[in-house]
Scaffold this motif. Structure first.
Motif, PDB file in Angstrom:
ATOM      1  N   MET A  51      14.929 -31.984  11.548  1.00  0.00           N
ATOM      2  CA  MET A  51      15.454 -31.387  11.991  1.00  0.00           C
ATOM      3  C   MET A  51      15.982 -31.611  13.321  1.00  0.00           C
ATOM      4  O   MET A  51      15.549 -32.154  13.784  1.00  0.00           O
ATOM      5  CB  MET A  51      14.685 -29.677  12.459  1.00  0.00           C
ATOM      6  CG  MET A  51      14.822 -29.305  10.993  1.00  0.00           C
ATOM      7  SD  MET A  51      16.099 -28.106  10.376  1.00  0.00           S
ATOM      8  CE  MET A  51      15.599 -28.917   9.326  1.00  0.00           C
ATOM      9  N   PHE A  52      17.311 -31.687  13.476  1.00  0.00           N
ATOM     10  CA  PHE A  52      17.558 -32.255  14.924  1.00  0.00           C
ATOM     11  C   PHE A  52      18.267 -31.038  16.157  1.00  0.00           C
ATOM     12  O   PHE A  52      18.562 -30.219  15.401  1.00  0.00           O
ATOM     13  CB  PHE A  52      19.039 -33.156  14.257  1.00  0.00           C
ATOM     14  CG  PHE A  52      18.888 -33.980  13.383  1.00  0.00           C
ATOM     15  CD1 PHE A  52      18.625 -35.681  13.700  1.00  0.00           C
ATOM     16  CD2 PHE A  52      18.740 -33.059  12.214  1.00  0.00           C
ATOM     17  CE1 PHE A  52      18.637 -36.179  13.049  1.00  0.00           C
ATOM     18  CE2 PHE A  52      18.343 -35.005  11.421  1.00  0.00           C
ATOM     19  CZ  PHE A  52      18.212 -35.729  11.626  1.00  0.00           C
ATOM     20  N   PHE A  53      18.007 -31.089  17.135  1.00  0.00           N
ATOM     21  CA  PHE A  53      18.147 -30.366  17.899  1.00  0.00           C
ATOM     22  C   PHE A  53      19.043 -31.203  19.349  1.00  0.00           C
ATOM     23  O   PHE A  53      18.544 -32.638  19.518  1.00  0.00           O
ATOM     24  CB  PHE A  53      17.543 -29.941  19.061  1.00  0.00           C
ATOM     25  CG  PHE A  53      15.775 -29.764  17.393  1.00  0.00           C
ATOM     26  CD1 PHE A  53      16.320 -27.800  17.825  1.00  0.00           C
ATOM     27  CD2 PHE A  53      15.132 -30.568  17.270  1.00  0.00           C
ATOM     28  CE1 PHE A  53      15.579 -27.329  17.041  1.00  0.00           C
ATOM     29  CE2 PHE A  53      14.222 -29.506  16.135  1.00  0.00           C
ATOM     30  CZ  PHE A  53      14.347 -28.417  16.260  1.00  0.00           C
ATOM     31  N   VAL A  54      20.258 -30.570  19.996  1.00  0.00           N
ATOM     32  CA  VAL A  54      21.273 -31.142  21.616  1.00  0.00           C
ATOM     33  C   VAL A  54      20.666 -30.698  22.040  1.00  0.00           C
ATOM     34  O   VAL A  54      20.324 -29.275  22.512  1.00  0.00           O
ATOM     35  CB  VAL A  54      22.336 -31.217  20.834  1.00  0.00           C
ATOM     36  CG1 VAL A  54      22.629 -31.712  21.631  1.00  0.00           C
ATOM     37  CG2 VAL A  54      22.157 -32.533  19.275  1.00  0.00           C
ATOM     38  N   ALA A  55      19.747 -31.289  22.710  1.00  0.00           N
ATOM     39  CA  ALA A  55      20.575 -30.282  24.621  1.00  0.00           C
ATOM     40  C   ALA A  55      21.548 -30.968  25.926  1.00  0.00           C
ATOM     41  O   ALA A  55      21.434 -32.123  25.363  1.00  0.00           O
ATOM     42  CB  ALA A  55      18.448 -30.892  25.382  1.00  0.00           C
ATOM     43  N   LEU A 149      20.228 -26.104  17.928  1.00  0.00           N
ATOM     44  CA  LEU A 149      19.437 -27.281  16.737  1.00  0.00           C
ATOM     45  C   LEU A 149      20.786 -27.707  16.246  1.00  0.00           C
ATOM     46  O   LEU A 149      22.102 -26.507  16.387  1.00  0.00           O
ATOM     47  CB  LEU A 149      19.208 -25.627  15.712  1.00  0.00           C
ATOM     48  CG  LEU A 149      19.170 -26.423  13.766  1.00  0.00           C
ATOM     49  CD1 LEU A 149      18.237 -27.180  14.302  1.00  0.00           C
ATOM     50  CD2 LEU A 149      18.542 -24.654  13.495  1.00  0.00           C
ATOM     51  N   ASP A 150      21.174 -28.399  15.960  1.00  0.00           N
ATOM     52  CA  ASP A 150      22.037 -29.339  15.297  1.00  0.00           C
ATOM     53  C   ASP A 150      22.406 -29.559  13.940  1.00  0.00           C
ATOM     54  O   ASP A 150      21.563 -30.431  13.371  1.00  0.00           O
ATOM     55  CB  ASP A 150      22.177 -30.307  16.034  1.00  0.00           C
ATOM     56  CG  ASP A 150      23.201 -31.670  16.123  1.00  0.00           C
ATOM     57  OD1 ASP A 150      25.001 -30.980  15.334  1.00  0.00           O
ATOM     58  OD2 ASP A 150      23.754 -33.248  15.937  1.00  0.00           O
ATOM     59  N   MET A 151      23.111 -28.718  13.325  1.00  0.00           N
ATOM     60  CA  MET A 151      23.369 -28.463  12.336  1.00  0.00           C
ATOM     61  C   MET A 151      24.119 -29.509  11.566  1.00  0.00           C
ATOM     62  O   MET A 151      23.850 -29.436  10.439  1.00  0.00           O
ATOM     63  CB  MET A 151      23.943 -27.193  11.542  1.00  0.00           C
ATOM     64  CG  MET A 151      23.999 -25.751  12.174  1.00  0.00           C
ATOM     65  SD  MET A 151      22.090 -24.862  11.405  1.00  0.00           S
ATOM     66  CE  MET A 151      22.146 -25.846   9.963  1.00  0.00           C
ATOM     67  N   SER A 152      24.986 -30.325  12.267  1.00  0.00           N
ATOM     68  CA  SER A 152      26.389 -31.002  11.843  1.00  0.00           C
ATOM     69  C   SER A 152      24.714 -32.394  11.557  1.00  0.00           C
ATOM     70  O   SER A 152      25.467 -33.063  10.679  1.00  0.00           O
ATOM     71  CB  SER A 152      26.729 -32.086  12.330  1.00  0.00           C
ATOM     72  OG  SER A 152      25.996 -31.859  14.250  1.00  0.00           O
ATOM     73  N   GLN A 153      23.873 -32.932  11.990  1.00  0.00           N
ATOM     74  CA  GLN A 153      23.048 -33.633  11.484  1.00  0.00           C
ATOM     75  C   GLN A 153      22.256 -33.110  10.296  1.00  0.00           C
ATOM     76  O   GLN A 153      21.571 -34.425   9.488  1.00  0.00           O
ATOM     77  CB  GLN A 153      22.437 -34.091  11.897  1.00  0.00           C
ATOM     78  CG  GLN A 153      23.473 -35.025  13.627  1.00  0.00           C
ATOM     79  CD  GLN A 153      22.692 -35.968  14.552  1.00  0.00           C
ATOM     80  OE1 GLN A 153      21.673 -36.288  13.673  1.00  0.00           O
ATOM     81  NE2 GLN A 153      22.808 -36.061  15.540  1.00  0.00           N
TER      82      GLN A 153
END
Length: 185
Positions: A51-55, A149-153
């Motif tokens: 899972m990828f996250f972006v701050a 949560l970064d859905m694009s990755q």
């Protein structure tokens, strides 16, 4: 609204504490996030899908005569993965988006439990969001902080299946004003 895994109580994702610190070399952000990972995302993690996250942090200088001027913007990328064979969690943090090349500056940490890994994601400590020279000491600034949560990755099948489904949504945001420094005379 997401159900808390501990007490079954509803938990609204939020920024529990957001602190801004001026230092000699710039402006630092520290935050404590309060959220429970969506159930669909947690299930995918246990199946070995990262899972990828972006701050994201944006610093705006307040102006009374026009819209606020952006003086700094920075982004931090996080990848949480589970290794089913070793039953270990790995958290990678990078200033640039993750690619399959494996190149780039990445901080990696290993954890024995999901709770420990999630706790590390929920604490942001002394993240430099702006250089000192862009923060004017006599002006008021606003800092906009977002964590999502970064859905694009995600792998393509998950991106297609997740479109329009609320079970994949995770967004935490908060704005805070940074007052002008008072100069002692």
């Amino acid at each position: 609204m997401v159900q808390s895994a501990i007490a079954g109580q509803p938990v609204d994702p939020e920024v529990g504490e957001l602190r801004l610190d001026r230092a000699e070399d710039g402006l630092y952000l520290s935050a404590t996030l309060q959220f429970v990972l969506p159930e669909l995302a947690e299930d995918a993690l246990y199946k070995g899908i990262p899972m990828f996250f972006v701050a994201e942090a944006q610093v705006l200088r307040d102006r009374w005569y026009w819209s606020d001027r952006q003086v700094a913007e920075t982004t931090r990328y996080l990848r949480l993965s589970y290794q089913p064979l070793t039953r270990r969690w790995r958290l990678n943090i990078s200033p640039v988006p993750f690619t399959n090349s494996g190149l780039g500056v990445v901080l990696g940490q290993n954890f024995d439990s999901y709770a420990d890994a999630l706790s590390a994601i929920q604490r942001i400590s002394r993240w430099k969001i702006a250089e000192r020279d862009v923060i004017e000491s006599d002006a008021v600034h606003t800092v906009n902080f977002r964590f999502r949560l970064d859905m694009s990755q995600l792998p393509r099948p998950f991106q297609i299946g997740a479109v329009g489904r609320s079970g994949w949504n995770l967004l935490v945001s908060r704005s805070q004003r940074l007052a002008a420094e008072t100069v002692a005379k």
